[in-house]
Each structure stands twice: as structure tokens, then as C-alpha cells.
Design an enzyme around this catalytic site. Structure first.
Site, PDB file in Angstrom:
ATOM      1  N   ASP A 226      -0.615  -5.901   2.736  1.00  0.00           N
ATOM      2  CA  ASP A 226      -0.266  -4.774   3.626  1.00  0.00           C
ATOM      3  C   ASP A 226      -0.941  -5.049   4.968  1.00  0.00           C
ATOM      4  O   ASP A 226      -1.994  -5.679   5.027  1.00  0.00           O
ATOM      5  CB  ASP A 226      -0.717  -3.423   3.072  1.00  0.00           C
ATOM      6  CG  ASP A 226       0.104  -2.278   3.681  1.00  0.00           C
ATOM      7  OD1 ASP A 226       1.102  -1.857   3.055  1.00  0.00           O
ATOM      8  OD2 ASP A 226      -0.244  -1.821   4.792  1.00  0.00           O
TER       9      ASP A 226
ATOM     10  N   ALA B 292       0.834  -1.221   0.000  1.00  0.00           N
ATOM     11  CA  ALA B 292       0.000   0.000   0.000  1.00  0.00           C
ATOM     12  C   ALA B 292       0.863   1.264   0.000  1.00  0.00           C
ATOM     13  O   ALA B 292       1.939   1.262   0.604  1.00  0.00           O
ATOM     14  CB  ALA B 292      -0.904   0.003   1.228  1.00  0.00           C
ATOM     15  N   PRO B 293       0.451   2.328  -0.673  1.00  0.00           N
ATOM     16  CA  PRO B 293      -0.830   2.482  -1.388  1.00  0.00           C
ATOM     17  C   PRO B 293      -0.878   1.846  -2.775  1.00  0.00           C
ATOM     18  O   PRO B 293      -1.874   1.986  -3.475  1.00  0.00           O
ATOM     19  CB  PRO B 293      -0.968   4.006  -1.494  1.00  0.00           C
ATOM     20  CG  PRO B 293       0.443   4.506  -1.483  1.00  0.00           C
ATOM     21  CD  PRO B 293       1.236   3.575  -0.631  1.00  0.00           C
TER      22      PRO B 293
ATOM     23  N   CYS C  31      12.773   3.728   1.304  1.00  0.00           N
ATOM     24  CA  CYS C  31      12.910   5.138   0.918  1.00  0.00           C
ATOM     25  C   CYS C  31      13.632   5.876   2.034  1.00  0.00           C
ATOM     26  O   CYS C  31      13.234   6.959   2.423  1.00  0.00           O
ATOM     27  CB  CYS C  31      11.551   5.764   0.611  1.00  0.00           C
ATOM     28  SG  CYS C  31      10.384   5.594   1.956  1.00  0.00           S
TER      29      CYS C  31
ATOM     30  N   GLY D 132       1.699   1.895  -5.414  1.00  0.00           N
ATOM     31  CA  GLY D 132       2.477   2.438  -6.537  1.00  0.00           C
ATOM     32  C   GLY D 132       3.330   1.394  -7.258  1.00  0.00           C
ATOM     33  O   GLY D 132       3.250   1.257  -8.485  1.00  0.00           O
ATOM     34  N   LYS D 133       4.120   0.650  -6.482  1.00  0.00           N
ATOM     35  CA  LYS D 133       5.006  -0.316  -7.152  1.00  0.00           C
ATOM     36  C   LYS D 133       4.202  -1.479  -7.712  1.00  0.00           C
ATOM     37  O   LYS D 133       4.524  -2.009  -8.786  1.00  0.00           O
ATOM     38  CB  LYS D 133       6.101  -0.799  -6.196  1.00  0.00           C
ATOM     39  CG  LYS D 133       7.057   0.312  -5.854  1.00  0.00           C
ATOM     40  CD  LYS D 133       8.209  -0.100  -5.004  1.00  0.00           C
ATOM     41  CE  LYS D 133       8.879   1.134  -4.425  1.00  0.00           C
ATOM     42  NZ  LYS D 133       8.020   1.933  -3.472  1.00  0.00           N
TER      43      LYS D 133
HETATM   44  C1  LIG Z   1       7.182   1.940   2.001  1.00  0.00           C
HETATM   45  S1  LIG Z   1       5.517   1.639   2.246  1.00  0.00           S
HETATM   46  C2  LIG Z   1       5.087   0.739   0.804  1.00  0.00           C
HETATM   47  C3  LIG Z   1       4.874   1.570  -0.403  1.00  0.00           C
HETATM   48  C4  LIG Z   1       4.334   0.748  -1.560  1.00  0.00           C
HETATM   49  N1  LIG Z   1       5.165  -0.386  -1.856  1.00  0.00           N
HETATM   50  C5  LIG Z   1       4.197   1.591  -2.799  1.00  0.00           C
HETATM   51  O1  LIG Z   1       5.060   1.577  -3.656  1.00  0.00           O
HETATM   52  O2  LIG Z   1       3.179   2.287  -2.904  1.00  0.00           O
HETATM   53  C6  LIG Z   1       5.530   0.387   3.439  1.00  0.00           C
HETATM   54  C7  LIG Z   1       4.189  -0.226   3.695  1.00  0.00           C
HETATM   55  O3  LIG Z   1       4.394  -1.291   4.620  1.00  0.00           O
HETATM   56  C8  LIG Z   1       3.227  -1.430   5.374  1.00  0.00           C
HETATM   57  N2  LIG Z   1       3.559  -2.250   6.555  1.00  0.00           N
HETATM   58  C9  LIG Z   1       4.079  -1.858   7.739  1.00  0.00           C
HETATM   59  N3  LIG Z   1       4.264  -2.925   8.529  1.00  0.00           N
HETATM   60  C10 LIG Z   1       3.855  -4.006   7.832  1.00  0.00           C
HETATM   61  C11 LIG Z   1       3.780  -5.395   8.120  1.00  0.00           C
HETATM   62  N4  LIG Z   1       4.184  -5.874   9.296  1.00  0.00           N
HETATM   63  N5  LIG Z   1       3.270  -6.217   7.175  1.00  0.00           N
HETATM   64  C12 LIG Z   1       2.855  -5.731   5.981  1.00  0.00           C
HETATM   65  N6  LIG Z   1       2.900  -4.425   5.663  1.00  0.00           N
HETATM   66  C13 LIG Z   1       3.401  -3.585   6.567  1.00  0.00           C
HETATM   67  C14 LIG Z   1       2.787  -0.015   5.633  1.00  0.00           C
HETATM   68  O4  LIG Z   1       1.405   0.026   5.878  1.00  0.00           O
HETATM   69  C15 LIG Z   1       3.167   0.697   4.328  1.00  0.00           C
HETATM   70  O5  LIG Z   1       2.048   0.803   3.508  1.00  0.00           O
END
Ligand SMILES: C[S@@+](CC[C@H](N)C(=O)[O-])C[C@H]1O[C@@H](n2cnc3c(N)ncnc32)[C@H](O)[C@@H]1O
EC number: 2.1.1.176
Length: 459
Positions: free
Chosen positions: A296, A274-275, A394, A277-278
Site C-alpha cells: 500500500d 490496506a486496511p 468498490c 480485508g481481502k
Molecule cells: C480499495 S482500497 C483497498 C482495500 C483493501 N484491498 C481491502 O480489502 O481492505 C485501495 C487502497 O489503495 C491504496 N493506494 C492508493 N494509491 C496507491 C498506490 N499508488 N499504490 C499502492 N496503493 C495505493 C489506498 O491507500 C487504499 O488503501
């Protein structure tokens, strides 16, 4: 200022963008609101503002946050009252006025008069003299603000408005010159970067459509379907956006997906999606054929993935709310490629999200590393023999990046770092790329600060 019709009559409703900006600053700094959310809400609430005034509000708020340490340093030169002791509204007005005087082309007298008016309008007339005094002196002394000695941590922190703990960490990581350039780059207004939806439109045609809508469009340097946009205040309002012809995505994230190199018909797992993008870029590269699981931990974020996929015409995404730190046996050795885009401290986003530098203190890094390692560990077990695991963040923090990969490879002899040089433009070649990882620095790559590692499971 805006005219809006009301109940059949034309009535003049004046919304002062400088007041909206100060209001946003107060919410962000006093109530802990997120920068982008506070701005979005206030711009919606004051929907009658012209695009120009909306852009002005955004510029004042982001700019004031980006330069806050410097601005507060200026205030402390000319005020006997410390910023911590000031009334929130007074502080918000002073900060935004100094930003306009020091960093924008607003004439000093206009910024000052406007600030004094905003103070009086909120029932703080007795403080008009104080605000007027601080701002008039700050205007007069603009070119002689004393700074800590050049070459020190304190100098970089105040001159470029970055927290001391981050500067100290980066000095040990990158050295003085690189840290200075990195901080400078973080203080420039970033472009909006998008990825062409290759399922719906050719890149050249999208460029033409965007230009027709008034955007200034330049090609990306790192990712083949990226464009940088300028002069586009309201991306969500563009016809091309509504038709799902692109999604907003920094080139660093697009590059992470290029390096993952998803193929049509494969099984792919994006563990922290989430959200979305990738995931969207992955699905587009898969030509919307195959299976893409998008996990997520947060239920409320699942809709962001589903809604984005619908807008872009992607049908292969399966959103799943789950905790990636919990191992799931049914996924064992199932996926051709796995992406771990880990939750991280986000220190690479200080340019785009300037409030990050004000809200973090470094404590969370030691909490995040075990989570990142656990997710990496599980992700690795889901990769088929001969498959690919990409780990990205990031952030610009050795513990969350290189150290995690070193730890992982030491413990997992069945994985090796895979050379990623072929995915990089020559000017970004680094020795580490041959070993499978790269750190992107904003001043070198014109992207967010970002880390990408590619690991291959032996066949
Ligand atoms: C860097 S963001 C991801 C961005 C996403 N890949 C994108 O490109 O839009 C990291 C994500 O990890 C999720 N997250 C945090 N802890 C997590 C967990 N234990 N298991 C799965 N997702 C988790 C967060 O909700 C967040 O949306």
C-alpha cells in the site's frame, strides 16, 4: 441518558444523544470530517452513553446524511433563510430533527421541543422561534412536500438524496428503473457482514458463539463463509472479534477473493492491500501457507494490516509500503496470483458511507483512471505465465470498471478474461461473467456496489 460513578459517589451525568448527533453532523458538514471518524471520536468522548443511546446517535447521523438532499429540500420549503446562510449549529439541529420526524418514529412534538432546547443551550435563544416555526410547519406538511416531476433526474436526486452528477451517470449506465432501485437500496441501513476466520473456527460454531452474544445471524448468499449480523452495536467489543474469529468484510469483497481463488503454498501479491480485508481472506484461504505480499502506498496504513493479521493469527503476510504505480523489476513474472483492488471513486459504498455522496463531485474520476491503469499494467507484469490477475473496485462507474478492462485486454493479448460463472449464485449470472467480469448492484446482491474482473495470463 446515563448514570456513571464519579470519585466514589454516584452522580448523574446526562449525555443527550440528540445533541451528540447534531454535534457530529456539524463536524461532518462544516469541518469536512469523515462520517465514521467523527462518529467514532464523539462516541468515545461520550463513552458513558448506553448502547441504546450510542445506536441512536449512529442512526440519526447516518440517516440524516443518507437523506440530506431530501431534508434540505424540506427545510427550503419552510425557511426564508437558505441552508447555506444558516448558523452551523442551527442547521445541524434542524437537519437531525427533520430526520427524526420524517424517517424515525420520534413524535413530532418531542423532536421539535428537543431541537428548540438544543438551540437555547448553545446561547442562540433568539433563534428558538425560527427553529420552532420551521419544524412545526414541516411536521404539519409532512405528507404534502412538493417534489420535481417523477421520471426526471431531479426527482431521483431529491427523493433519494443522491448527487445529480451521479444520477446522470447511472441513468446512462443502468437506465431509470435500475437507477431508482439502486438509490433505494443505498438508503436502507446496511447489515454488518463478516467473514469467518477459517484458520481458527468452524462456521457453524462461530454462528452459535455470535448468537450467544445476542446477535441476529444470517448466512451470506455469495460467499461461503459470510454472515450478516443485526443487533450488534459494538462489533469490536465482542469476545469472538477480540479472539480473531472473524473480520468485518462485505460479501462483494469476499466474492472477489473467491474469484481470485488463492491456493495453499502459492505466491500472491495484493498491490493495494490496506486496511487488509481481502489480504486476510486470501491468507485464510491459503490456510496460512505460502507467501502473501501486501502493498500500500501509505506508511500509516501498514499497521492496520499487521495488527489485523496478528488478531486473526495470520503469519504469511508481508506488509510493504510501496507505490504500485512504480514498476518493480524484482517482481516480474513472480506471482501465481495478483490482486489489484484499485483506489477508486467509491460510489458503490454510498449505502455504508453516506457522506461519500456529499463530498465528491466526479472530478477525481479522470485523475483516478490513469492511476488504475498504471497499477493494472504493473500488476499484470508480476503475474507468472498461466497465472491470474483480478481487478476490483468498490465503485459503479464505467470508466473505472468496464472501460479499464476493455483498454487492458486490447493492449495485452497475452491475457484473456476467464469465465467466473462458477463462483456466482444463479440469480446473479450475467452474460459478462462468461467474459470474466461482473458488476454487483446493491439492490440485486445485497452488497456494496462492486466490480470484479478475472484475467488469465496465457501459459
Ligand atoms: C480499495 S482500497 C483497498 C482495500 C483493501 N484491498 C481491502 O480489502 O481492505 C485501495 C487502497 O489503495 C491504496 N493506494 C492508493 N494509491 C496507491 C498506490 N499508488 N499504490 C499502492 N496503493 C495505493 C489506498 O491507500 C487504499 O488503501
Amino acid at each position: 441518558m446515563n448514570d456513571i460513578p464519579d470519585k466514589g459517589e454516584k452522580r448523574m451525568i446526562q449525555i443527550n444523544p440528540r445533541e451528540v448527533a447534531a454535534e457530529a453532523m456539524m463536524e461532518i458538514m462544516e469541518e469536512g470530517a469523515y462520517n465514521n471518524m467523527a462518529l467514532r471520536r464523539l462516541l468515545r468522548q461520550n463513552g458513558a452513553m448506553t448502547p441504546k443511546d450510542r445506536a441512536l446517535v449512529t442512526e440519526i447521523v447516518n440517516g440524516s446524511l443518507r437523506n440530506l438532499y431530501y431534508i434540505d429540500h424540506v427545510i427550503h420549503q419552510f425557511s426564508k433563510i437558505k441552508t447555506e446562510k444558516m448558523k452551523p449549529w442551527v442547521l445541524a439541529v434542524l437537519r437531525t430533527a427533520i430526520y427524526q420526524m420524517y424517517f424515525m418514529k420520534t413524535p413530532d412534538s418531542a423532536a421539535c421541543n428537543e431541537a428548540v432546547k438544543l438551540i437555547a443551550e448553545r446561547g442562540l435563544a433568539p433563534l428558538k422561534g425560527f427553529v420552532n416555526g420551521v419544524l412545526r410547519t414541516a411536521a404539519r406538511e409532512k405528507d404534502s412536500i412538493p417534489l420535481p416531476k417523477e421520471g426526471t433526474v431531479e426527482f431521483l436526486s431529491i427523493q433519494y438524496s443522491h448527487p445529480l452528477w451521479v444520477i446522470k451517470m447511472w441513468l446512462a449506465y443502468f437506465g431509470y428503473e435500475e437507477t431508482q432501485k439502486l438509490c433505494q437500496a443505498n438508503n436502507c441501513s446496511p447489515d454488518v457482514t463478516i467473514r469467518t476466520n477459517t484458520l481458527k473456527i468452524e462456521k457453524a460454531l462461530l454462528k452459535k458463539e455470535l448468537e450467544k452474544s445476542g446477535a441476529m445471524v444470517t448466512e451470506g448468499r455469495l460467499a461461503p463463509f459470510a454472515f450478516h449480523l443485526k443487533k450488534t452495536a459494538d462489533i469490536g467489543g465482542l469476545k469472538t472479534f477480540k479472539e480473531g474469529l472473524f473480520h468485518v468484510q462485505d460479501e462483494s469483497s469476499q466474492l472477489a477473493v473467491e474469484i481470485l481463488n488463492p491456493q495453499k503454498g502459492e505466491d500472491i501479491f495484493d498491490l493495494c492491500a490496506a486496511p487488509g480485508g481481502k489480504s486476510f481472506t486470501i491468507a485464510e484461504k491459503m490456510e496460512n501457507k505460502g507467501r502473501l505480499i501486501c502493498g500500500d502506498i501509505y506508511e500509516h496504513k501498514m499497521d492496520l494490516i499487521s495488527q489485523g493479521a496478528v488478531r486473526l493469527g495470520i503469519t504469511i503476510i508481508e506488509p510493504k509500503q510501496q507505490d504500485a504505480t512504480v514498476y518493480k523489476k524484482e517482481y516480474d513474472s513472480t506471482f501465481d496470483r495478483v490482486l489489484v483492488d484499485a483506489p477508486c471513486s467509491g460510489l458503490g459504498l454510498m449505502g455504508k458511507k453516506p457522506d461519500i455522496r456529499l463530498k465528491k463531485n466526479g472530478d477525481e474520476i479522470d485523475y483516478l483512471v490513469p492511476i488504475q491503469r498504471q497499477i493494472l499494467e504493473n500488476g499484470a507484469r508480476y503475474v507468472k505465465q498461466g497465472g491470474i490477475l483480478v481487478y476490483s473496485t468498490c465503485t459503479l462507474c464505467k470508466k473505472e470498471n468496464e472501460k479499464n478492462i476493455e483498454w487492458f485486454l486490447k493492449d495485452h493479448p497475452d491475457f484473456i478474461g476467464e469465465d467466473i460463472t462458477e463462483f456466482l449464485p444463479q440469480e446473479l449470472w450475467q452474460e459478462t461473467a462468461k467474459k470474466g467480469y461482473i458488476t454487483l448492484l446493491p439492490h440485486k446482491s445485497n452488497t456494496d456496489g462492486f466490480f470484479i474482473a478475472k484475467l488469465k495470463r496465457k501459459g
